[in-house]
Scaffold this motif. Structure first.
Motif, PDB file in Angstrom:
ATOM      1  N   ARG A 209      -5.106  -0.693  -2.570  1.00 41.60           N
ATOM      2  CA  ARG A 209      -4.071  -0.755  -1.628  1.00 41.60           C
ATOM      3  C   ARG A 209      -2.739  -1.172  -2.027  1.00 41.60           C
ATOM      4  O   ARG A 209      -1.824  -0.636  -1.842  1.00 41.60           O
ATOM      5  CB  ARG A 209      -4.479  -1.395  -0.400  1.00 41.60           C
ATOM      6  CG  ARG A 209      -5.887  -1.073   0.351  1.00 41.60           C
ATOM      7  CD  ARG A 209      -6.339  -1.803   1.525  1.00 41.60           C
ATOM      8  NE  ARG A 209      -7.493  -1.758   1.929  1.00 41.60           N
ATOM      9  CZ  ARG A 209      -8.556  -2.230   1.778  1.00 41.60           C
ATOM     10  NH1 ARG A 209      -8.450  -3.612   1.101  1.00 41.60           N
ATOM     11  NH2 ARG A 209      -9.926  -1.942   2.215  1.00 41.60           N
ATOM     12  N   LEU A 210      -2.748  -2.195  -2.780  1.00 37.58           N
ATOM     13  CA  LEU A 210      -1.548  -2.753  -3.437  1.00 37.58           C
ATOM     14  C   LEU A 210      -0.883  -1.539  -4.432  1.00 37.58           C
ATOM     15  O   LEU A 210       0.526  -1.472  -4.238  1.00 37.58           O
ATOM     16  CB  LEU A 210      -1.811  -3.893  -4.390  1.00 37.58           C
ATOM     17  CG  LEU A 210      -0.606  -4.605  -4.772  1.00 37.58           C
ATOM     18  CD1 LEU A 210       0.202  -5.113  -3.667  1.00 37.58           C
ATOM     19  CD2 LEU A 210      -1.003  -5.865  -5.821  1.00 37.58           C
ATOM     20  N   GLU A 211      -1.782  -0.741  -4.994  1.00 38.62           N
ATOM     21  CA  GLU A 211      -1.206   0.405  -5.771  1.00 38.62           C
ATOM     22  C   GLU A 211      -0.275   1.455  -5.046  1.00 38.62           C
ATOM     23  O   GLU A 211       0.758   1.901  -5.286  1.00 38.62           O
ATOM     24  CB  GLU A 211      -1.987   0.831  -6.770  1.00 38.62           C
ATOM     25  CG  GLU A 211      -2.642   0.165  -7.783  1.00 38.62           C
ATOM     26  CD  GLU A 211      -3.653   0.815  -8.716  1.00 38.62           C
ATOM     27  OE1 GLU A 211      -3.985   1.605  -8.285  1.00 38.62           O
ATOM     28  OE2 GLU A 211      -4.556  -0.122  -9.506  1.00 38.62           O
ATOM     29  N   ILE A 212      -1.132   1.648  -3.948  1.00 45.45           N
ATOM     30  CA  ILE A 212      -0.547   2.404  -2.984  1.00 45.45           C
ATOM     31  C   ILE A 212       0.910   1.969  -2.299  1.00 45.45           C
ATOM     32  O   ILE A 212       1.905   2.849  -2.383  1.00 45.45           O
ATOM     33  CB  ILE A 212      -1.348   2.984  -1.861  1.00 45.45           C
ATOM     34  CG1 ILE A 212      -2.741   3.699  -2.236  1.00 45.45           C
ATOM     35  CG2 ILE A 212      -0.764   3.649  -0.792  1.00 45.45           C
ATOM     36  CD1 ILE A 212      -3.837   3.883  -1.257  1.00 45.45           C
ATOM     37  N   ILE A 213       0.965   0.929  -2.006  1.00 47.16           N
ATOM     38  CA  ILE A 213       1.981   0.331  -1.420  1.00 47.16           C
ATOM     39  C   ILE A 213       3.281   0.197  -2.212  1.00 47.16           C
ATOM     40  O   ILE A 213       4.274   0.575  -1.870  1.00 47.16           O
ATOM     41  CB  ILE A 213       1.793  -1.078  -0.878  1.00 47.16           C
ATOM     42  CG1 ILE A 213       0.709  -1.151   0.496  1.00 47.16           C
ATOM     43  CG2 ILE A 213       2.988  -1.936  -0.193  1.00 47.16           C
ATOM     44  CD1 ILE A 213       0.055  -2.469   0.779  1.00 47.16           C
ATOM     45  N   GLU A 214       2.767  -0.262  -3.583  1.00 44.31           N
ATOM     46  CA  GLU A 214       3.882  -0.310  -4.533  1.00 44.31           C
ATOM     47  C   GLU A 214       4.356   0.966  -5.103  1.00 44.31           C
ATOM     48  O   GLU A 214       5.559   1.021  -5.776  1.00 44.31           O
ATOM     49  CB  GLU A 214       3.407  -1.292  -5.497  1.00 44.31           C
ATOM     50  CG  GLU A 214       3.138  -2.723  -5.229  1.00 44.31           C
ATOM     51  CD  GLU A 214       2.880  -3.595  -6.238  1.00 44.31           C
ATOM     52  OE1 GLU A 214       2.230  -3.267  -7.334  1.00 44.31           O
ATOM     53  OE2 GLU A 214       3.244  -4.794  -6.134  1.00 44.31           O
ATOM     54  N   SER A 215       3.504   2.231  -4.741  1.00 39.14           N
ATOM     55  CA  SER A 215       4.118   3.268  -5.226  1.00 39.14           C
ATOM     56  C   SER A 215       5.006   4.132  -4.345  1.00 39.14           C
ATOM     57  O   SER A 215       5.834   5.050  -4.541  1.00 39.14           O
ATOM     58  CB  SER A 215       2.844   4.354  -5.404  1.00 39.14           C
ATOM     59  OG  SER A 215       2.479   4.564  -4.240  1.00 39.14           O
ATOM     60  N   HIS A 216       5.128   3.494  -2.940  1.00 40.08           N
ATOM     61  CA  HIS A 216       6.277   4.148  -2.173  1.00 40.08           C
ATOM     62  C   HIS A 216       7.627   3.983  -2.575  1.00 40.08           C
ATOM     63  O   HIS A 216       8.051   2.984  -3.044  1.00 40.08           O
ATOM     64  CB  HIS A 216       6.105   3.201  -0.880  1.00 40.08           C
ATOM     65  CG  HIS A 216       4.733   3.419   0.059  1.00 40.08           C
ATOM     66  ND1 HIS A 216       4.386   2.659   1.181  1.00 40.08           N
ATOM     67  CD2 HIS A 216       3.542   4.068  -0.316  1.00 40.08           C
ATOM     68  CE1 HIS A 216       3.375   3.220   1.645  1.00 40.08           C
ATOM     69  NE2 HIS A 216       2.750   4.005   0.727  1.00 40.08           N
TER      70      HIS A 216
END
Length: 454
Positions: free
Chosen positions: A57-64
């Motif tokens: 989830r952190l990877e998804i958020i930080e890819s925004h």
């Protein structure tokens, strides 16, 4: 999620995340499910999966790209959950790094999105915790570039708790717990807030746990047991074994040894983690000992060293007790348990059965005076409490017993409430000066918080 009905929460979130996998608010909520499950159930077999979920989830958020306030807040929240999950399972170094990253993110969010109220919740908590770090460790905070402030932290947390926002109730719960930690305020203020939350939300298991915890900490055992027996139950809630361990303590304080044994046995049956196992065996030992079942008491005593891990203060105390291997003085033991439960008159009656002489071991004599101080403090006879606390300090000398540092801490609180800041400061500093006792972390934290307020 706050009700600990996490499966129901996951069902609600599933449709939203299928429609919009990058929805930052939904990702925060999904993370609560995994984080709360780890905290409440402590199942090592689920740790790797639930930790990986959080990292993804952190990877998804930080890819925004073009991140907004919700994206930045979600990054900090998930990072905070990761840190606490890792800490719970013993991965301290990685947890410390995630705590630092979370704090830096919250601080950056406050500059970029100053009117985004949810960010003030955990920013405030971290500022308070960092601001209460004992002086001997502040050099480390300086090296890694972190600075706390109890005052600023309380301001931020109060805003989050008093301003309408999606995380207001969680902030109110954290505010009550922090108020208790600070202990400068009357302890009833923290208890009242937590119990009010529980009563206003009768289907919220987390709020009932928090209220039960604070009532137990403030020696209101009967009220804590009321919370336990009136907590919401059902298959929709996470199984919460630690509640039974808390209830076992409360029955032990009351002198209902049979029920205490039953509740701790239920805890051992349900609990999947490694924390509190030594403490539970120790409490079973005490209950059987006072119940006059010596063989069972010895069996549980002999298992303490080989079972679980010693990271919580309760577990460390159990290990220390086994290592000291001192013969228990039953009237003193009963007095301690009665006093811990708030049954002060019974505790005084227990101590009357003791004959105090200089031939008794130092730990017994020190504890005798300390218990009397705590009992009279609980009865609000402050002159007697002060006298016995000072006697505790004198008798303890330079030993590594925890009675003298705790007596110093309590004297600090008494003089603080009496508006004698110079005396209060002296005793808080004295509490910090003791080395190597089993409750150093919690006593030092409380003394440092009190000093920072002064």
């Amino acid at each position: 999620m706050l009700k600990l009905q996490v499966d129901n929460g996951r069902i609600i979130l599933k449709a939203e995340l299928q429609k919009d996998p990058g929805n930052a608010a939904a990702l925060i909520m999904a993370n609560y499910a995994d984080f709360l499950e780890l905290c409440v159930q402590q199942d090592p077999e689920r740790y790797v999966l639930l930790l990986r979920n959080q990292e993804q989830r952190l990877e998804i958020i930080e890819s925004h790209k073009n991140r907004n306030a919700w994206d930045d807040y979600a990054a900090a929240e998930v990072r905070m959950h990761l840190a606490m999950s890792k800490l719970l399972f013993g991965n301290r170094l990685s947890a410390a790094w995630d705590f630092r990253k979370a704090y830096v993110q919250y601080a950056d969010n406050a500059r970029r999105w100053p009117s985004f109220v949810p960010n003030k919740k955990n920013l405030g908590v971290l500022q308070i915790l960092l601001g209460s770090v004992p002086d001997q460790y502040t050099w480390f905070l300086n090296i890694i570039g972190l600075e706390g402030s109890v005052k600023r932290g309380m301001t931020n947390l109060t805003v989050a708790a008093t301003t309408k926002n999606p995380f207001q109730e969680e902030a109110q719960l954290l505010h009550a717990l922090v108020l208790h930690l600070l202990e400068q305020e009357e302890p009833e203020q923290a208890v009242t807030r937590a119990t009010s939350l529980a009563r206003a939300n009768p289907d919220n298991l987390l709020f009932h746990f928090a209220a039960m915890h604070l009532l137990k900490k403030t020696k209101q055992s009967d009220a804590a047991l009321y919370m336990y027996h009136n907590r919401p139950v059902g298959k929709e809630y996470l199984q919460f074994p630690f509640l039974h361990h808390m209830a076992a303590d409360l029955y032990l304080f009351r002198g209902d040894y049979d029920t205490s044994i039953q509740k701790n046995q239920l805890f051992l049956k349900q609990h999947k983690g490694k924390h509190y196992l030594k403490a539970t065996l120790f409490k079973l030992y005490l209950a059987y000992l006072l119940y006059d079942h010596t063989p069972q008491a010895k069996w549980h005593f002999n298992r303490i060293a080989e079972t679980g891990i010693a990271e919580t203060e309760e577990d460390k105390y159990a290990v220390r007790y086994v290592e000291d291997a001192e013969e228990p003085v039953l009237p003193l033991l009963r007095a301690r348990l009665h006093a811990d439960g708030g049954y002060y008159i019974k505790a005084l009656q227990d101590l009357k059965q003791m004959k105090l002489t200089t031939a008794l071991p130092l730990p017994v004599r020190a504890e005798y005076f300390y218990r009397k101080g705590r009992i009279y403090h609980g009865l609000e006879d402050l002159q007697e409490a002060i006298a016995f606390y000072k006697k505790t300090i004198d008798v303890s000398g330079t030993s590594d017993l925890y009675f003298a540092p705790n007596a110093s801490l309590q004297l600090g609180y008494i003089y603080l409430n009496a508006n004698e800041p110079a005396k209060a400061k002296a005793y808080f500093k004295q509490a910090l000066s003791y080395k190597g006792h089993p409750y150093k972390n919690s006593i030092d934290t409380k003394a440092k918080l009190a000093l920072s307020d002064l």
